[in-house]
Design a protein around this motif. Structure first.
Motif, mmCIF file in Angstrom:
data_model
loop_
_atom_site.group_PDB
_atom_site.id
_atom_site.type_symbol
_atom_site.label_atom_id
_atom_site.label_comp_id
_atom_site.label_asym_id
_atom_site.label_seq_id
_atom_site.Cartn_x
_atom_site.Cartn_y
_atom_site.Cartn_z
ATOM 1 N N ASP A 1 0.833 -1.193 0.000
ATOM 2 C CA ASP A 1 0.000 0.000 0.000
ATOM 3 C C ASP A 1 0.870 1.247 0.000
ATOM 4 O O ASP A 1 1.993 1.241 0.505
ATOM 5 C CB ASP A 1 -0.893 0.035 1.247
ATOM 6 C CG ASP A 1 -1.940 -1.057 1.246
ATOM 7 O OD1 ASP A 1 -2.359 -1.489 0.150
ATOM 8 O OD2 ASP A 1 -2.341 -1.477 2.347
ATOM 9 N N VAL A 2 0.347 2.331 -0.546
ATOM 10 C CA VAL A 2 0.986 3.636 -0.451
ATOM 11 C C VAL A 2 0.236 4.405 0.626
ATOM 12 O O VAL A 2 -0.983 4.579 0.547
ATOM 13 C CB VAL A 2 0.919 4.398 -1.791
ATOM 14 C CG1 VAL A 2 1.486 5.797 -1.644
ATOM 15 C CG2 VAL A 2 1.654 3.617 -2.875
ATOM 16 N N VAL A 3 0.961 4.836 1.643
ATOM 17 C CA VAL A 3 0.350 5.517 2.787
ATOM 18 C C VAL A 3 0.950 6.901 2.897
ATOM 19 O O VAL A 3 2.173 7.064 2.967
ATOM 20 C CB VAL A 3 0.596 4.722 4.087
ATOM 21 C CG1 VAL A 3 -0.011 5.449 5.274
ATOM 22 C CG2 VAL A 3 0.043 3.315 3.974
ATOM 23 N N GLU A 4 0.100 7.921 2.896
ATOM 24 C CA GLU A 4 0.574 9.288 3.051
ATOM 25 C C GLU A 4 0.599 9.630 4.531
ATOM 26 O O GLU A 4 -0.391 9.419 5.252
ATOM 27 C CB GLU A 4 -0.352 10.262 2.324
ATOM 28 C CG GLU A 4 0.125 11.680 2.367
ATOM 29 C CD GLU A 4 -0.728 12.607 1.531
ATOM 30 O OE1 GLU A 4 -0.574 13.832 1.688
ATOM 31 O OE2 GLU A 4 -1.555 12.130 0.734
ATOM 32 N N ILE A 5 1.715 10.141 4.995
ATOM 33 C CA ILE A 5 1.856 10.520 6.392
ATOM 34 C C ILE A 5 1.818 12.027 6.469
ATOM 35 O O ILE A 5 2.635 12.726 5.852
ATOM 36 C CB ILE A 5 3.171 9.984 6.986
ATOM 37 C CG1 ILE A 5 3.178 8.440 6.888
ATOM 38 C CG2 ILE A 5 3.360 10.440 8.413
ATOM 39 C CD1 ILE A 5 4.485 7.809 7.280
ATOM 40 N N GLU A 6 0.860 12.526 7.219
ATOM 41 C CA GLU A 6 0.721 13.967 7.355
ATOM 42 C C GLU A 6 1.454 14.431 8.595
ATOM 43 O O GLU A 6 1.455 13.769 9.616
ATOM 44 C CB GLU A 6 -0.757 14.340 7.456
ATOM 45 C CG GLU A 6 -1.515 13.987 6.186
ATOM 46 C CD GLU A 6 -2.973 14.411 6.244
ATOM 47 O OE1 GLU A 6 -3.274 15.361 6.997
ATOM 48 O OE2 GLU A 6 -3.777 13.787 5.567
ATOM 49 N N LYS A 7 2.085 15.599 8.475
ATOM 50 C CA LYS A 7 2.830 16.162 9.617
ATOM 51 C C LYS A 7 1.991 17.148 10.364
ATOM 52 O O LYS A 7 1.095 17.748 9.914
ATOM 53 C CB LYS A 7 4.103 16.827 9.124
ATOM 54 C CG LYS A 7 5.062 15.840 8.556
ATOM 55 C CD LYS A 7 6.339 16.524 8.145
ATOM 56 C CE LYS A 7 7.300 15.499 7.565
ATOM 57 N NZ LYS A 7 8.570 16.065 7.238
#
Length: 60
Positions: free
Chosen positions: A54-60
Motif C-alpha cells: 500500500d501507499v500511505v501518506e503521512i501527514e505532519k
C-alpha cells in the motif's frame, strides 16, 4: 531496459544492494547485511512484497 539489483560489500564488510531503474538511477538502497545470503533474502523480500504494498501518506 529493465531495472536491476546490484550487490556489493561496503567498507565495513557488510553486504548491501541498490535497486536501479532502467535508466541507471538508484531508486532503493538496502541496510547493511552480515552475509551475502541475507542480502539476497532482502532482495527476495522486496520482490515478493513491493508489488502489493500500500501507499500511505503521512501527514505532519
Amino acid at each position: 531496459m529493465a531495472g536491476k539489483f546490484e550487490v556489493w560489500v561496503d567498507k565495513a564488510g557488510d553486504y548491501r544492494w541498490n535497486l536501479k531503474a532502467g535508466n541507471g538511477e538508484v531508486i532503493a538502497t538496502s541496510q547493511g547485511y552480515a552475509s551475502k545470503a541475507s542480502a539476497l533474502n532482502g532482495i527476495d523480500s522486496v520482490r515478493r512484497n513491493a508489488a502489493d504494498a500500500d501507499v500511505v501518506e503521512i501527514e505532519k
